[in-house]
Write an enzyme that holds these catalytic residues in place. Structure first.
Site, short mmCIF file in Angstrom:
data_model
loop_
_atom_site.label_atom_id
_atom_site.label_comp_id
_atom_site.label_asym_id
_atom_site.label_seq_id
_atom_site.Cartn_x
_atom_site.Cartn_y
_atom_site.Cartn_z
N SER A 121 -0.38 7.48 1.00
CA SER A 121 -0.29 6.08 0.63
C SER A 121 -1.55 5.60 -0.08
O SER A 121 -1.62 4.47 -0.51
CB SER A 121 -0.03 5.24 1.87
OG SER A 121 -0.85 5.65 2.93
N GLU A 154 7.03 5.02 -5.01
CA GLU A 154 5.95 4.91 -5.98
C GLU A 154 5.59 6.33 -6.42
O GLU A 154 5.39 7.20 -5.58
CB GLU A 154 4.76 4.28 -5.22
CG GLU A 154 3.78 3.52 -6.02
CD GLU A 154 2.71 2.88 -5.12
OE1 GLU A 154 2.56 3.21 -3.92
OE2 GLU A 154 2.00 2.03 -5.67
N ASN A 192 -0.40 -0.34 -1.93
CA ASN A 192 -1.45 -0.58 -0.94
C ASN A 192 -2.71 -1.23 -1.51
O ASN A 192 -3.49 -1.81 -0.76
CB ASN A 192 -1.76 0.71 -0.19
CG ASN A 192 -0.68 0.99 0.83
OD1 ASN A 192 -0.21 0.06 1.50
ND2 ASN A 192 -0.23 2.22 0.92
#
Ligand code: CAA
Length: 287
Positions: A121, A154, A192
Site C-alpha cells: 500500500s 491501484e 494512501n
C-alpha cells in the site's frame, strides 16, 4: 506473445490475501494461496466460505458457481506451490524486509516468465522489483479492503516494469471486475498519499482533544458523506498498517513534518491496540 493468465498465486492469507483469492476464484482463475502457517490458511478458508455464503444469501452467485470457485482455490505452506502460477500476488504484512525476502524466494520458486506483483500500500515497487531476477515483470497491484466489495485496484509501475506486464496485470484486475487507476511509484501512491494523512489528522484531532472519538467520526461521516468515520476506518484497516504507511510517507518524503505520525497512533500500536483485529483500537470491540 505472452500467454493468458490462468493461475494466480497469492502469498499471504490475511484479510487482503483471502479477499484476493476470493475475487480471483470467482473471476475463473485457478488460485494457489500460500501462507507460512496452516492455521492462517484454515482461517482464510473459513473467511472465504463465509463470503461465498453471503453472496449466495444475496443471490449474487449460484451454488454451482460458489462451489466451483471454492474448488479452484488450493492452499499450501510451501512457496514452491507457486511454480504453476502465471501471476503471483504478494499480500504479506507491510514490512519492507519481509517483502524483499518473499520476492527473492519467488524468483527462485517460479520460472522467469511469471509475473510477480505486490499488494503493497505504500512501499517502493522499484525497490521490491530490484530483489528479483525480473524487474520488468514486477509491479504494484494494490487492492482495497474489503477486497470483495471495493471496486478499485491501484496499479503502479516500477522503474523497469514493461508495458506487456502492465497490460496483463491490468487485464487480470478487470477480469476480477475491478476498475483500475495508475499511480506513480512514490510513497503511498494515490490512495494512501491522500487517505493516511486524513486518518493521521483525525488521530491528531483526538490527541489534541478537538473532539471525542465518536464526535470526530460522526462529524466526518455525516459531514462529508463517507461510509465510515476516519477513526472507525483506521480500526478497520489496522492501526499498525496505518502507522507503517505514515512512516513510509514520512521517510519517503524526506521527513516532511506534514507526514509526522501522530504520537497517539504510535502509542496505541505500542499497546497492541491495533483495531478490530485485536478487539481494541480507537474503539473497544470486546463483547
Ligand atoms: N467481505 C465481503 N463483503 C462485505 C464485507 C467483507 N468483509 N463487509 C461488508 N461486505 C458487503 C456486505 O455484504 C454488503 O453487501 P451489499 O451492499 O451487496 O448488500 C456491503 O458490503 C455493505 O456491507 P454492510 O451493509 O454489512 O455494512 P456497511 O454498509 O457498513 O459497509 C463497508 C461495510 C463496505 C466496509 C463500508 O463501511 C465501507 O465501504 N467502508 C469503507 C471501506 C474503505 O474505505 N476501504 C478502503 C480502506 S483503504 C485500503 O484498503 C487501502 C490501504 O492500503 C489501507
Amino acid at each position: 506473445m505472452s500467454t493468458e493468465i490462468q493461475t494466480i498465486g497469492v502469498v499471504g492469507a490475511g484479510q487482503m490475501g483471502n479477499g484476493i483469492a476470493h475475487v480471483s476464484a470467482i473471476a475463473g482463475f485457478d488460485v494457489v494461496l500460500t501462507d507460512i502457517s496452516d492455521a492462517a490458511l484454515e482461517k482464510a478458508r473459513k473467511t472465504i466460505d463465509g463470503n461465498m455464503a453471503r453472496l449466495l444469501r444475496k443471490e449474487r452467485i449460484t451454488q454451482e458457481a460458489a462451489d466451483a470457485a471454492v474448488a479452484r482455490i488450493k492452499t499450501s505452506t510451501d512457496m514452491a506451490a507457486h511454480e504453476s502460477a502465471d501471476l503471483v500476488i504478494e499480500a504479506a504484512t507491510e514490512n519492507v524486509d519481509l517483502k524483499k525476502r518473499i520476492f527473492g524466494q519467488l524468483s527462485e520458486a517460479t520460472s522467469s516468465d511469471v509475473l510477480l506483483v505486490t499488494n503493497t500500500s505504500s512501499i517502493s515497487v522499484t525497490l521490491i522489483a530490484a530483489c528479483t531476477d525480473r524487474p520488468d515483470k514486477v509491479m504494484g497491484m494494490h487492492f482495497m479492503n474489503p477486497v470483495p466489495v471495493m471496486k478499485l485496484v491501484e496499479l503502479i509501475r516500477g522503474l523497469a516494469t514493461s508495458d506487456d506486464t502492465f497490460a496483463r496485470v491490468d487485464a487480470a484486475a478487470q477480469k476480477m471486475g475491478k476498475t483500475t487507476v495508475e499511480g506513480r511509484d512514490m510513497p503511498g501512491f494515490i490512495v494512501n498519499r491522500v487517505l493516511m494523512p486524513y486518518i493521521n489528522e483525525a488521530a491528531y484531532a483526538l490527541y489534541e482533544q478537538i473532539g471525542t472519538v465518536e464526535d470526530i467520526d460522526t462529524a466526518m461521516k455525516l459531514g462529508t458523506n463517507v461510509p465510515m468515520g476516519p477513526l472507525t476506518l483506521a480500526d478497520f484497516i489496522g492501526l499498525d498498517t496505518c502507522l507503517a504507511i505514515m512512516e513510509v510517507l514520512h521517510d519517503g518524503m524526506g521527513g516532511d513534518s506534514k507526514y509526522r505520525p501522530c504520537p497517539l497512533l504510535r502509542k496505541y500500536v505500542e499497546a497492541g491496540w491495533l483495531g478490530r483485529k485485536t478487539g481494541r483500537g480507537f474503539y473497544d470491540y470486546q463483547g
